[in-house]
Scaffold this motif. Structure first.
Motif, PDB file in Angstrom:
ATOM      1  N   PHE B  69       0.771  -1.235  -0.158  1.00  0.00           N
ATOM      2  CA  PHE B  69      -0.222  -0.016  -0.295  1.00  0.00           C
ATOM      3  C   PHE B  69       0.785   0.877  -0.320  1.00  0.00           C
ATOM      4  CE2 PHE B  69      -1.725   3.208   2.816  1.00  0.00           C
ATOM      5  CZ  PHE B  69      -2.852   3.498   1.686  1.00  0.00           C
ATOM      6  N   SER B  70       1.871   1.035   0.934  1.00  0.00           N
ATOM      7  CA  SER B  70       2.482   2.557   1.124  1.00  0.00           C
ATOM      8  C   SER B  70       3.324   3.154  -0.439  1.00  0.00           C
ATOM      9  CB  SER B  70       3.353   2.862   2.280  1.00  0.00           C
ATOM     10  OG  SER B  70       4.291   1.189   2.088  1.00  0.00           O
ATOM     11  N   ALA B  71       4.219   1.848  -0.510  1.00  0.00           N
ATOM     12  CA  ALA B  71       4.924   1.123  -2.025  1.00  0.00           C
ATOM     13  C   ALA B  71       3.973   2.151  -3.509  1.00  0.00           C
ATOM     14  CB  ALA B  71       5.769   0.097  -2.114  1.00  0.00           C
ATOM     15  N   ARG B  72       2.987   1.198  -3.382  1.00  0.00           N
ATOM     16  CA  ARG B  72       2.130   1.853  -4.024  1.00  0.00           C
ATOM     17  C   ARG B  72       1.844   3.781  -3.945  1.00  0.00           C
ATOM     18  NH1 ARG B  72      -1.066  -2.145  -3.409  1.00  0.00           N
ATOM     19  NH2 ARG B  72      -0.354  -3.775  -4.208  1.00  0.00           N
ATOM     20  N   GLN B  73       1.705   3.723  -2.823  1.00  0.00           N
ATOM     21  CA  GLN B  73       1.470   5.774  -2.607  1.00  0.00           C
ATOM     22  C   GLN B  73       2.291   6.444  -2.538  1.00  0.00           C
ATOM     23  OE1 GLN B  73      -0.062   6.805   2.023  1.00  0.00           O
ATOM     24  NE2 GLN B  73      -1.829   7.272   1.142  1.00  0.00           N
ATOM     25  N   TYR B  74       3.718   5.915  -2.212  1.00  0.00           N
ATOM     26  CA  TYR B  74       5.434   6.933  -2.818  1.00  0.00           C
ATOM     27  C   TYR B  74       5.024   7.082  -4.671  1.00  0.00           C
ATOM     28  CZ  TYR B  74       9.843   7.088  -2.769  1.00  0.00           C
ATOM     29  OH  TYR B  74      11.110   7.761  -3.420  1.00  0.00           O
ATOM     30  N   PHE B  75       5.361   5.852  -4.919  1.00  0.00           N
ATOM     31  CA  PHE B  75       5.066   5.349  -5.355  1.00  0.00           C
ATOM     32  C   PHE B  75       4.124   6.866  -7.019  1.00  0.00           C
ATOM     33  CE2 PHE B  75       3.780   3.767 -10.887  1.00  0.00           C
ATOM     34  CZ  PHE B  75       4.788   3.966 -10.721  1.00  0.00           C
ATOM     35  N   LYS B  80       3.489  10.989 -10.156  1.00  0.00           N
ATOM     36  CA  LYS B  80       2.815  12.224  -9.910  1.00  0.00           C
ATOM     37  C   LYS B  80       4.299  14.057 -10.180  1.00  0.00           C
ATOM     38  CE  LYS B  80      -1.188  14.733  -7.677  1.00  0.00           C
ATOM     39  NZ  LYS B  80      -2.377  13.728  -6.510  1.00  0.00           N
ATOM     40  N   THR B  81       5.099  13.736  -9.159  1.00  0.00           N
ATOM     41  CA  THR B  81       6.148  15.049  -9.390  1.00  0.00           C
ATOM     42  C   THR B  81       7.086  14.421 -10.888  1.00  0.00           C
ATOM     43  OG1 THR B  81       6.696  13.827  -6.942  1.00  0.00           O
ATOM     44  CG2 THR B  81       8.099  15.573  -8.031  1.00  0.00           C
ATOM     45  N   ALA B  82       7.686  13.550 -10.880  1.00  0.00           N
ATOM     46  CA  ALA B  82       8.271  13.371 -12.410  1.00  0.00           C
ATOM     47  C   ALA B  82       7.436  14.268 -12.797  1.00  0.00           C
ATOM     48  CB  ALA B  82       8.011  12.100 -11.954  1.00  0.00           C
ATOM     49  N   TYR B  83       6.303  13.789 -13.151  1.00  0.00           N
ATOM     50  CA  TYR B  83       5.264  14.531 -14.113  1.00  0.00           C
ATOM     51  C   TYR B  83       5.271  15.962 -14.257  1.00  0.00           C
ATOM     52  CZ  TYR B  83       0.551  15.371 -16.657  1.00  0.00           C
ATOM     53  OH  TYR B  83      -0.135  15.598 -17.728  1.00  0.00           O
ATOM     54  N   PHE B  84       4.543  16.124 -12.931  1.00  0.00           N
ATOM     55  CA  PHE B  84       5.703  18.044 -12.869  1.00  0.00           C
ATOM     56  C   PHE B  84       6.442  18.591 -13.601  1.00  0.00           C
ATOM     57  CE2 PHE B  84       5.920  21.142 -10.256  1.00  0.00           C
ATOM     58  CZ  PHE B  84       5.076  21.980 -10.434  1.00  0.00           C
ATOM     59  N   LEU B  85       7.250  17.262 -12.646  1.00  0.00           N
ATOM     60  CA  LEU B  85       8.634  18.174 -13.403  1.00  0.00           C
ATOM     61  C   LEU B  85       9.138  17.920 -14.742  1.00  0.00           C
ATOM     62  CD1 LEU B  85      11.101  16.680 -10.850  1.00  0.00           C
ATOM     63  CD2 LEU B  85      10.600  18.787 -11.349  1.00  0.00           C
ATOM     64  N   MET B  86       8.648  17.011 -15.346  1.00  0.00           N
ATOM     65  CA  MET B  86       8.532  17.119 -17.155  1.00  0.00           C
ATOM     66  C   MET B  86       7.700  17.927 -17.733  1.00  0.00           C
ATOM     67  SD  MET B  86       7.745  13.061 -19.169  1.00  0.00           S
ATOM     68  CE  MET B  86       6.405  13.696 -19.089  1.00  0.00           C
TER      69      MET B  86
END
Lengths: 507, 353
Positions: B69-75, B80-86
């Protein structure tokens, strides 16, 4: 004895006094007599005659004193020490106009020598009396008073401030408007002397509305008047942007350029000084002058004149070019560079050469285009020779080096750079090689030319410290050529070849 | 009953049996007990192990669920961040593109417009040409004007010369000096002499009122009678002679000065001051004068006199003895009377005295 005989004695006495004073005044006009007169104690004899009952004697005595005092500062000091000044000042307020004129003449003659003597004149209250004489009806008296004030004010700022504080400036501005030319001339010169010291003094002069009147007189036919008028405008505008803008706003500009063709040398010099003082402040003011065609006129003026009167013109070109690359281009387009090159070659004095070198540096340091224009008029070898000349002054050397460096750093014009390869010392050579290392990788013709003119050979001969910037530039040049060529031009290549012959064993 | 009988019959054997069995039981008791313990311990061990493993299994399930669960959340966060950065990088890149286009356009259009600059420089060159031409014309014009004036002056000079030398004009009988018969043509001066108008006697120019001395000496200049009926010799220009003759009286300064000149001047000054006075505070020139200053002896005299303080009977006493060793006053200067008369006198015989 009758009454007639008695009176005759007095008559005789008066006549003799008169004769004495007039002869002394006459003798004092010739410099060779002064020494003798001084040794004969003329000062102590003239002093009582200043208080004589007959005005003409007083007047002539004052005249003689003035002539003596104007001759040397020793005599002027004797006048001050002899306590003559208070008498003069007192009578300046009292007497008729002839005497006033003579008294103002004495004050002027005393004040002209040194700030201390001028201070002595101020200390005995002469300023108030002189300012009052400026209100006199007679133009001659006004002229003498204005002249004396000018001589007092020209020494330093505090004396000029004292003159201003005595309220002379408004009256001088009034005197400018008088019809008499000599009076105008002297008043303009006095205003110039006052405003030259500080922005505040210049501002006081401007506040009385002097600029409008001075600007009106720029087109007068009288050359001497124009000299002083332009000098006054220049002194006013030299202090700050605001003052310069006020001078420009008097709309003197396209019109006064005609004065650059004036037969009088000093008019031309003063007008170019005025233009220099205006252009040095901001790019906008320079642009204004450039658009009015001032640069072309100044360049023509440089062509017409010889000697130190060129200096303000040269400096003006430098100031204009220093502001922006556009303005520098304007100077180039107006054919300023060849003229400056001529100045650099023709002038004999070091400071003139230094100014010309500086101006050329200011023109050439903007872009390669500018540097090319400067280099094409063949000034780089001249600058180099000035820099290397042992006769040149330190200032000239520094200016020539700076100009050379700033032009070289932008210059990509290979034909002008090449001669420098052979003559330049290492600190200049560095920049030359740097330029070659920038140009050669992109220009095949230049590469070819560089080899055929022997530049590559010369580059190989340069001994650079490994790791230094110079070595890097040389390496950059070497990478532009095939290795064999570089080796071929390296010193000692022929020995290497011969060695290979020795080592070769035929099969 | 039979059975009972039977039983009884076997009683002995049963007893024996019983004893044997008891003995056997007693013999095996310890062993069996240990075995039972072993069996129990094994069983219990199995049981506990099974429970523990059960627990572990459960814990693993919980852990893996949580971790997943937490890994999924982290992922998701990472994505999201990567997408935002991109996205941001992309936007920035695009913004840079837009900005560079705009800036390039703006600079080219308004700041460093190449064509504008070229045009400006061309216009400047043209303007410079024009200024140069105009100045050249002006200078030319001024030069011509100066030359013209100089020439006119020269012409005037020559004309005056000719007027003065008019008597050298050749006549029918005798050729003049300028008309030498040994030359093919007469001198230029001769031609000038022919055209020149004869000099007429003119009255001397009137003295302007400005450069006169203040006294009222020069009021009346009466006309002098002519020396001759016609001008006799052409030795000087007639106007000059007239000027000499009618030169206003230039009295010596002593004579020119009125006796009351000082009073007049003071009166005038007072009047002037009274007329023009704006403030009643009068000008005090002696702001720095020192009333109690010591008398300083004159430089070239030998007078021992000092200024005496007030309050004495007399100011100066006569001390004849004191004067005896004193040098006489030096008369250093001779007068130069000749200078006064220089060039001014003109006798009627035409000689300068």
């Amino acid at each position: 004895m009758s009454q007639r005989h008695v009176l005759q004695v007095f008559e005789q006495y008066q006549k003799e006094r008169m004769k004495f004073v007039q002869t002394v005044a006459e003798l004092a006009t010739r410099p060779q007599n002064i020494e003798t007169l001084q040794n004969a104690g003329v000062m102590s004899l003239l002093r009582p005659l200043l208080l004589d009952a007959v005005p003409t004697i007083q007047q002539s005595a004052a005249l003689a004193l003035g002539r003596l005092a104007s001759y040397s500062d020793d005599l002027a000091e004797a006048v001050v020490k002899g306590d003559i000044l208070p008498q003069l000042v007192y009578s300046l307020a009292e007497q008729n106009r002839f005497y006033k004129k003579a008294a103002a003449f004495v004050l002027r003659a005393v004040a002209k020598h040194s700030p201390e003597l001028a201070q002595a004149v101020v200390d005995c209250g002469a300023l108030d009396a002189l300012v009052i004489s400026l209100e006199e009806f007679d133009p001659g008296v006004k002229e003498a008073a204005a002249w004396a004030l000018g001589y007092i004010a020209r020494h330093n700022g505090s004396l000029a401030q004292a003159v201003v504080d005595a309220g002379a400036v408004p009256l001088l501005v009034l005197c400018i408007q008088e019809p008499d030319n000599a009076l105008k001339r002297i008043s303009a010169s006095t205003l110039s002397d006052i405003s030259k010291h500080s922005p505040e003094l210049a501002q006081t002069v401007v506040d009385t509305g002097a600029i409008a009147h001075l600007a009106q007189m720029t087109l007068y036919p009288d050359a001497k008047l124009k000299r002083h008028v332009f000098s006054a405008l220049g002194q006013i505008s030299k202090h700050s942007v605001d003052l310069a803008e006020m001078v420009v706003e008097a709309e003197i500009f396209p019109a006064v350029l005609a004065c650059l063709k004036d037969p009088d040398e000093y008019v031309r010099k003063n007008i170019s000084t005025l233009m220099r003082e205006i252009t040095k402040h901001t790019p906008e003011l320079s642009q204004m002058i450039v658009n009015a065609g001032g640069v072309a006129a100044v360049i023509d003026y440089l062509g017409d004149s010889r000697g130190s009167v060129r200096l303000p013109g040269i400096m003006m070109l430098g100031y204009v070019a220093a502001h922006s690359e556009n303005l520098a281009m304007a100077v180039i387009v107006s054919k300023g560079v060849p003229q400056l090159a001529i100045c650099l070659a023709e002038e004999t004095e070091d400071h003139m050469k230094a100014a010309a070198a500086w101006a050329l540096g200011q023109i050439g340091h903007h872009t390669p285009e500018h540097a090319r224009a400067v280099a094409m008029s063949n000034v780089l070898p001249k600058l180099l020779s000035l820099y290397l000349d042992t006769q040149s002054s330190e200032d000239l050397k520094a200016k020539a080096k700076k100009a050379l460096k700033s032009i070289l750093q932008k210059c990509t014009y290979v034909p002008a750079l090449e001669p420098l390869l052979y003559e330049a010392p290492s600190n200049v050579l560095k920049h030359v090689i740097c330029q070659f290392s920038k140009v050669l990788p992109h220009d095949s013709k230049a590469r070819r030319l560089f080899v055929t003119t022997g530049g590559l050979k010369k580059v190989q001969e340069i001994k650079a410290e490994p790791g230094s910037a110079l070595q890097e530039y040389i390496n950059a040049i070497n990478t532009c050529y095939p290795e064999e060529i570089v080796r071929y031009y390296s010193p000692g290549y022929s020995e290497a070849l011969l060695e290979r012959i020795d080592n070769y064993q035929p099969v | 009953m039979a059975r009972l009988v039977k039983f009884y019959g076997q009683m002995e054997r049963i007893k024996e049996q019983y004893l044997i069995r008891n003995r056997n039981a007693e013999e095996n008791r310890l062993r069996e007990n240990a075995a039972a313990v072993k069996i129990q311990s094994w069983f219990r061990g199995c049981q506990v192990r099974a429970f523990l493993s059960y627990l572990h299994r459960n814990a693993t399930v919980i852990q893996k669920t949580w971790r997943a669960f937490s890994a999924r959340q982290y992922f998701r966060q990472r994505v999201k961040t990567a997408y935002f950065l991109m996205k941001m990088n992309f936007y920035n890149k695009m913004a840079v593109k837009i900005q560079q286009r705009w800036r390039g356009y703006y600079i080219r259009k308004y700041v460093h417009n190449y064509y504008e600059r070229k045009r400006y420089l061309e216009a400047l060159a043209k303007k410079n040409e024009q200024v140069r031409r105009e100045l050249e014309e002006l200078a030319e014009h001024q030069k011509k004007e100066r030359e013209r004036i100089a020439m006119e002056r020269e012409e005037q000079e020559k004309y005056m010369q000719a007027q003065r030398l008019h008597f050298l004009l050749s006549t029918k009988q005798r050729p003049g000096v300028f008309n030498s018969p040994f030359r093919p043509e007469p001198d230029e001066m001769e031609l000038r002499l022919r055209t020149v108008k004869l000099l007429r006697t003119r009255s001397a120019p009137k003295e302007t009122a400005t450069n006169q001395q203040p006294s009222g000496f020069l009021s009346s200049i009466e006309r002098l009678p002519p020396i001759h009926k016609t001008p006799q010799g052409p030795f000087r220009a007639a106007a000059e002679v007239q000027r000499q003759r009618q030169r206003p009286l230039e009295p010596s300064l002593r004579v020119a000065t009125s006796i009351t000149a000082l009073e007049e001047a003071r009166e005038e000054l007072r009047q002037h001051e009274w007329r023009t006075r704006l403030i009643d505070q009068p000008f005090m020139p002696f702001s720095k004068a020192h009333p109690n200053k010591e008398y300083e002896a004159l430089l070239r005299t030998h007078s021992p006199y000092q200024q005496t303080a007030y309050g004495k009977k007399y100011f100066r006493e006569e001390d004849r003895t004191h004067l005896q060793g004193k040098k006489k006053f030096k008369t250093v200067f001779t007068t130069c009377q000749v200078f006064d008369k220089f060039g001014r006198l003109y006798s009627d015989t035409g000689k300068i005295v």
